[in-house]
Design an enzyme around this catalytic site. Structure first.
Site, PDB file in Angstrom:
ATOM      1  N   ASP A  21       0.824  -1.202   0.000  1.00 16.69           N
ATOM      2  CA  ASP A  21       0.000   0.000   0.000  1.00 16.69           C
ATOM      3  C   ASP A  21       0.862   1.258   0.000  1.00 16.69           C
ATOM      4  O   ASP A  21       2.039   1.229   0.366  1.00 16.69           O
ATOM      5  CB  ASP A  21      -0.948   0.019   1.197  1.00 16.69           C
ATOM      6  CG  ASP A  21      -0.217  -0.114   2.536  1.00 16.69           C
ATOM      7  OD1 ASP A  21       0.723  -0.931   2.620  1.00 16.69           O
ATOM      8  OD2 ASP A  21      -0.565   0.623   3.492  1.00 16.69           O
TER       9      ASP A  21
ATOM     10  N   GLU B 285      -0.059  -1.580   5.698  1.00 15.88           N
ATOM     11  CA  GLU B 285       0.954  -1.156   6.678  1.00 15.88           C
ATOM     12  C   GLU B 285       0.750   0.288   7.115  1.00 15.88           C
ATOM     13  O   GLU B 285       0.978   0.630   8.283  1.00 15.88           O
ATOM     14  CB  GLU B 285       2.355  -1.337   6.084  1.00 15.88           C
ATOM     15  CG  GLU B 285       3.493  -1.109   7.066  1.00 15.88           C
ATOM     16  CD  GLU B 285       3.974   0.338   7.165  1.00 15.88           C
ATOM     17  OE1 GLU B 285       4.769   0.644   8.071  1.00 15.88           O
ATOM     18  OE2 GLU B 285       3.538   1.172   6.317  1.00 15.88           O
TER      19      GLU B 285
END
Length: 409
Positions: free
Chosen positions: A73, A137
Site C-alpha cells: 500500500d 501497513e
C-alpha cells in the site's frame, strides 16, 4: 534480467494505485511474475475484502528461514502538487519519481527481482527465503497481523524489512506508537449561566494536562540506549460550537512514541488510571480509546543478519558518491549512536522513531530478535515528488541476491 526489465516491473507496480487499499492488484501482478518463474506463491485474502490481500512466496527450503517483508500500500497523494504524474514512474537526473518509489515499492520490487533472478539462475539457496508482502501497513497493519496470526512467522529465524533506510543505514530498532483519542462529555448551557452546564472543554484541558504530566513523570527514568526516551504529544483538539455557549463535547488525539522499557501496555494502563481517577474526583466524564497500537522493537546489534548486510553492502556503499553536506550529516548521525570516528562508507547500525510491520510480525519477540530494516530510499516518504535514486534501487537488488545466498551459510 536486463536493467530495462527491472525498471519496467517497478513502473508497473507504481502504476497500481494501491492507496490504502487495492493491494490485491499488486499481489496479482507479483503472482504472475512468480508463476512464470516457477516460484511457489499464494495470494491470501484479507478478511472479507475483495480488494485487499497479502502475498507469500518462497525460494529454497529448510532452515534457516529468512522472512523478507514489504508492504504493497501507499499513502494518499495530491497530484496537483507533483511535478510529474505520481503514478507514472518518471526518471529525471538519476532519480525515479512516483508515489511509493521510496515508501516502499522500490524495496518490495528489489526483493522480488532478487528472488526471480536467483530462481532463474538455478542457484541453490541454503535455507528458505520467505517473502511476506503485506496489505495495510500505513493504516493499522492488518496484513502483518494476519501473517503472524496464520503462523507464517512461527519458524522464522530472522526478519528483513525493506522499508527505506538508504544504503548507509541499517535499522535494528524502532519506537512503538500509541495513538489515543480522549473524549469529554459535558452539558450545554448559555455562557452567562455556566452553572447550568458542564464544560466539556475545561474538563478535557484538565485531563490532558494530567496525562501529559503524569506520563512524562512515570517514564522519566526509563531510557533505551538506541531509541532514547518516551515521547508524548497532544496533536489535535476540538470542542465547542460558539463563543457564548458552554460546550457539551470535546475531544483530542494524543500520539505517544514508546520504548521496550516502558511499553504500550504499561502506558495504556497508566492512561486508564489517570482517566478513572479524574472521573471519580469530580463532574468530568472522560473516555479514552486506542487507535494505532504499534509495539516498540529492539533487535540484536550483534545479529548475523545485520553483520551480513554490513559486509555484503560495503562495496556498494564505498562506490556511492556523497556531497560534503551528506558526509557531515552521516558523521553527526554516527556520533549520535556512539560512533566517534565514522568514515562515510561504513553502514551505521541504529534505531529510528517510526514503526514498521515488524511491530506485528515479531510482536511476541520484540526484544533481541534478529531483525533489520534495510532498503532503498531516502527522506521523501509521504511527500510530494517522492523519489528513489535509480542506482540505489539497482544496487539493492544485487545486495539482496547476495544476502539471500549467504544468510544460511
Amino acid at each position: 534480467m536486463q536493467e530495462e526489465q527491472k525498471l519496467s516491473i517497478l513502473k508497473d507496480i507504481i502504476a497500481i494505485q494501491s492507496v490504502n487499499d487495492h493491494e490485491k492488484d499488486v499481489a496479482v501482478y507479483l503472482k504472475q511474475l512468480f508463476d512464470e518463474t516457477g516460484i511457489k506463491n499464494d495470494i491470501l485474502p484479507l478478511g472479507d475484502s475483495k480488494t485487499r490481500a497479502n502475498l507469500v512466496a518462497e525460494i529454497g527450503n529448510g532452515k534457516p528461514v529468512l522472512a523478507i517483508s514489504g508492504h504493497m500500500d501507499v499513502v494518499e497523494v495530491d497530484a496537483d502538487r507533483w511535478d510529474t504524474d505520481p503514478f507514472t514512474l518518471t526518471e529525471k537526473d538519476g532519480n525515479l519519481y512516483g508515489r511509493g518509489a521510496t515508501d516502499m515499492k522500490a524495496g518490495l520490487v528489489a526483493m522480488v527481482i532478487a528472488m526471480l533472478e536467483l530462481k532463474e539462475s538455478g542457484a541453490k539457496i541454503p535455507g528458505t527465503i520467505r517473502l511476506l508482502a503485506t496489505a495495510g501497513e500505513e493504516v493499522g497493519m492488518p496484513g502483518a497481523k494476519a501473517f503472524k496470526d496464520q503462523g507464517y512467522m512461527d519458524d522464522v529465524d530472522a526478519l528483513l524489512i525493506t522499508e527505506p533506510s538508504g544504503i548507509y543505514r541499517a535499522i535494528y530498532a524502532n519506537k512503538g506508537e500509541l495513538n489515543v483519542t480522549v473524549k469529554s462529555a459535558g452539558k450545554a448551557a448559555h455562557s452567562s449561566m455556566p452553572y447550568l452546564g458542564n464544560n466539556a472543554v475545561e474538563h478535557l484541558i484538565a485531563v490532558l494536562q494530567k496525562i501529559k504530566t503524569e506520563v512524562k513523570d512515570i517514564t522519566a527514568d526509563f531510557n533505551n540506549d538506541v531509541l532514547g526516551k518516551t515521547v508524548i504529544n497532544i496533536d489535535t483538539i476540538k470542542g465547542g460550537n460558539q463563543v457564548n455557549a458552554i460546550p457539551s463535547a470535546a475531544e483530542a488525539e494524543i500520539n505517544i512514541r514508546t520504548i521496550p522499557e516502558f511499553d504500550n501496555a504499561k502506558i495504556w494502563t497508566k492512561l486508564q488510571d489517570i482517566v478513572n481517577a479524574y472521573n471519580a474526583s469530580g463532574t468530568g466524564e472522560i473516555t479514552i480509546t486506542v487507535g494505532m497500537d504499534v509495539t516498540p522493537i529492539s533487535g540484536n546489534s550483534d545479529s548475523k543478519l545485520l553483520k551480513d548486510i554490513q559486509r555484503i553492502a560495503a562495496p556498494f556503499v564505498s562506490s556511492d558518491k556523497l556531497s560534503d553536506d551528506e558526509r557531515q550529516k552521516l558523521r553527526a548521525e554516527a556520533k549520535a549512536v556512539g560512533i566517534q570516528n565514522y568514515t562515510p562508507g561504513e553502514i551505521i547500525a541504529e534505531g529510528v522513531p517510526g514503526g514498521t510491520d515488524a511491530s506485528q510480525l515479531i510482536i511476541n519477540q520484540p526484544v533481541g530478535f534478529d531483525f533489520v530494516m534495510y532498503g532503498p530510499g531516502n527522506n521523501t516518504p509521504h511527500q510530494d515528488n517522492e523519489f528513489v535514486p535509480k542506482s540505489q534501487f539497482l544496487n539493492f537488488i544485487n545486495i539482496y541476491k547476495q544476502l539471500f545466498m549467504e544468510f544460511g551459510i
